[in-house]
Design a protein around this motif. Structure first.
Motif, mmCIF file in Angstrom:
data_model
loop_
_atom_site.group_PDB
_atom_site.id
_atom_site.type_symbol
_atom_site.label_atom_id
_atom_site.label_comp_id
_atom_site.label_asym_id
_atom_site.label_seq_id
_atom_site.Cartn_x
_atom_site.Cartn_y
_atom_site.Cartn_z
ATOM 1 N N ALA A 137 -122.479 21.223 -21.703
ATOM 2 C CA ALA A 137 -123.538 22.185 -22.065
ATOM 3 C C ALA A 137 -123.513 22.436 -23.575
ATOM 4 C CB ALA A 137 -123.328 23.498 -21.319
ATOM 5 N N SER A 157 -125.358 18.972 -15.765
ATOM 6 C CA SER A 157 -125.099 19.329 -17.162
ATOM 7 C C SER A 157 -124.634 18.088 -17.941
ATOM 8 C CB SER A 157 -124.036 20.421 -17.209
ATOM 9 O OG SER A 157 -123.665 20.693 -18.520
ATOM 10 N N TRP A 180 -132.471 24.463 -21.454
ATOM 11 C CA TRP A 180 -131.908 25.107 -20.257
ATOM 12 C C TRP A 180 -132.988 25.544 -19.268
ATOM 13 C CZ3 TRP A 180 -127.552 23.347 -19.295
ATOM 14 C CH2 TRP A 180 -126.744 22.916 -20.348
#
Lengths: 269, 304
Positions: free
Chosen positions: A256, A156, A104
């Motif tokens: 995600a 994502s 991330w």
């Protein structure tokens, strides 16, 4: 130092890497060429001063979905796969950092770089629209917001695909084929079935330009049935604005979760 | 400080890359990890650095399982596994800064770390065009910069020229002085003999030996040394030295001397050789013993 701080630190280095690796500059050059093309074609073939501000702004926003796809490809296509292919993972992964922090942190850097490109593009549109009409319609800002949500979501999804591969080039090519061909083909074919493609992220991205339609925001038909002849029925769906956002949010959350799990379990053989 | 493998196993289909490894290395020392190609050396190091997940068992560092609590386990560990590629757009200085930041190290002596691996003058150049050996040095500097308690090194001199190899060995020797546990795989027996205090051998994924270098010398000595000389001396003269049982010329400048049991004889022979004017350049029993141990336990057919 907590995970979030580490994420930001890694993100900063990754962003520096994007700037130095010239990817950002190449995408900005492409963006500049598109802007020049829109401005010159409109000036030569059209008359922006005589149309409404909303029309001028929507002309500019019409390229935004493609720009977001390009941005996701540039900054996400091989983001994780390249760590394996280039062996930079051997330097990065043995550090005392959780894998999701790396994933991330990298995502944030991609988002910052991609967001910058989209903002510059929309800023050019603002200047262009303001130049001819001395105003910028509110729909344009909504379009920008939807484009950014699309970027967050598509990036994502792109990261998820990138975690599946260990070869950066393969990841990049497959994601490009998916975004430019497969998704569009699915959207086209589905029109013949009469089913609403609520599962398609590119369908959801239509809200970036749909926001300009009608007399007020959301003033467009959700479903249009056409009978072009030979017994064929074509059903064209337009997502509601809330629906488009919900689909993008769904893609963001699901991809995600999947990318975090896959990267957490992925081995550096 | 310690590293421990508990039933550590890595399987790919039916192939065991590592099979039930149980070993513990503890304290400030250098432990050499030896084995032929495909023995499972790099697999072990990857399991200890969370690059791979074990099929069974655990890799434990300072009481923390690498698999269950990676952050705590690797908190005081730095590793150089294979030859890591570095971000090509960064300079060595930036790579070390990044390494410090990622490891949450406050005190980072980047200058010292780069000087130690002989890369300080390259600190502002981008690493993209560096040779493999230079990248290996930067990776080593990045490992050193946080002053870790434990260093895991996978063939640290791989890809280096002889001068670079000597320099890195010197760096490792210096690292030993500052209370560190160094766990180092190598394909060079001489390197391990020269630098390490203990040795672990594995073969085909299975544990073979864990012993101190002194024990290896005692167990596998065989009462012979290889002597490297500048000029080949008169063999009869050497055979006449008390304690020498036989002498064999193994190459243009190398002899194998078999002597009567005991370290005294070993010392006496060296003294007599020097006294007799033999130009000895190398007289290293440990290296020979390690080679003996390796060949006896693992065999030379897949010599690494």
């Amino acid at each position: 130092m907590n995970d979030f701080e580490q994420m930001l630190i890694y993100s900063r280095y990754q962003f520096r890497n994007y700037v130095r690796a010239k990817r950002l500059w190449i995408l900005l050059l492409i963006t500049g060429l598109v802007i020049a093309l829109i401005v010159s074609v409109n000036a030569y073939f059209g008359n922006p001063a005589s149309e409404t501000a909303k029309k001028t702004a929507s002309t500019f926003a019409s390229f935004a979905p493609t720009l977001v796809v390009l941005t996701a490809l540039f900054f996400g296509g091989d983001a994780i796969a390249s760590e394996y292919q280039n062996k930079t993972g051997y330097f990065l992964l043995p550090n005392p950092i959780r894998r999701y922090v790396i994933l991330w942190g990298k995502y944030l850097a991609s988002l910052a770089a991609g967001g910058l490109v989209v903002l510059i593009y929309y800023l050019s549109g603002t200047v262009y629209t303001y130049y001819y009409h001395s105003t910028v319609p509110v729909e344009y800002w909504y379009s920008l917001a939807y484009a950014l949500v699309f970027l967050v979501s598509l990036l994502s999804l792109t990261y998820m695909f990138s975690t599946f591969f260990k070869n950066g080039a393969v990841a990049l090519v497959i994601v490009a084929i998916l975004y430019f061909f497969v998704f569009n083909i699915i959207d086209g074919v589905i029109q013949l079935t009469g089913i609403e493609p609520w599962f398609s992220i590119t369908y959801a991205a239509n809200i970036i330009t749909l926001v300009f339609q009608g007399s007020h925001m959301g003033d467009y038909p959700h479903k249009t049935v056409l009978h072009p002849g030979n017994g064929i029925t074509v059903t064209i769906y337009n997502p509601y604005l809330w629906e488009g956002l919900a689909i993008m949010l769904g893609y963001l959350i699901i991809s995600a979760i999947i990318s975090t799990i896959v990267f957490e379990k992925k081995e550096m053989k | 400080m310690y590293l421990e493998a508990v039933n550590l196993t890595k399987r790919y289909g039916k192939f065991y890359a590592l099979n039930d490894l149980n070993v513990k290395v503890e304290g400030s020392k250098c432990v050499g990890y030896l084995g032929p190609n495909g023995a499972g050396k790099t697999t072990t190091l990857k399991l200890f650095t969370s690059l791979l997940r074990p099929t069974r068992g655990e890799a434990i560092i300072n009481g923390h399982s690498v698999q269950k609590d990676k952050v705590q386990a690797l908190k005081d560990v730095a590793a150089v596994v294979e030859t890591p590629e570095l971000y090509p757009t960064f300079t060595p200085e930036e790579i070390l800064q990044m390494s410090c930041a990622l490891r949450s190290v406050n005190k980072c002596d980047i200058k010292h770390a780069l000087e130690e691996v002989g890369m300080y003058e390259w600190r502002n150049k981008r690493v993209g065009k560096f040779s493999k050996g230079m990248k290996q040095r930067i990776a080593l500097a990045a490992a050193l910069v946080g002053n870790p308690e434990i260093l895991i090194l996978d063939e640290p001199t791989s890809g280096m020229d002889p001068r670079g190899m000597a320099e890195i060995r010197e760096v490792i020797r210096n690292m030993k002085k500052s209370q560190r546990l160094i766990f180092m795989s190598s394909h060079l027996l001489s390197e391990v003999a020269e630098v390490c205090d203990e040795v672990i051998m594995i073969d085909r994924g299975k544990f073979v030996l864990h012993s101190s270098m002194d024990d290896v010398i005692k167990r596998f000595g065989g009462n012979s040394v290889y002597v490297t000389v500048l000029e080949m001396p008169d063999m009869a003269k050497i055979e006449s030295i008390p304690g020498v049982k036989s002498v064999e010329k193994v190459s243009e400048n190398r002899l194998n001397i078999v002597y009567e049991p005991g370290e005294d004889a070993q010392y006496r022979i060296l003294k007599e050789l020097i006294y007799a004017g033999v130009k000895v350049t190398e007289y290293n029993a440990a290296k020979q013993m390690l080679e003996n141990a390796y060949l006896k336990l693992i065999g030379g057919d897949r010599n690494d």
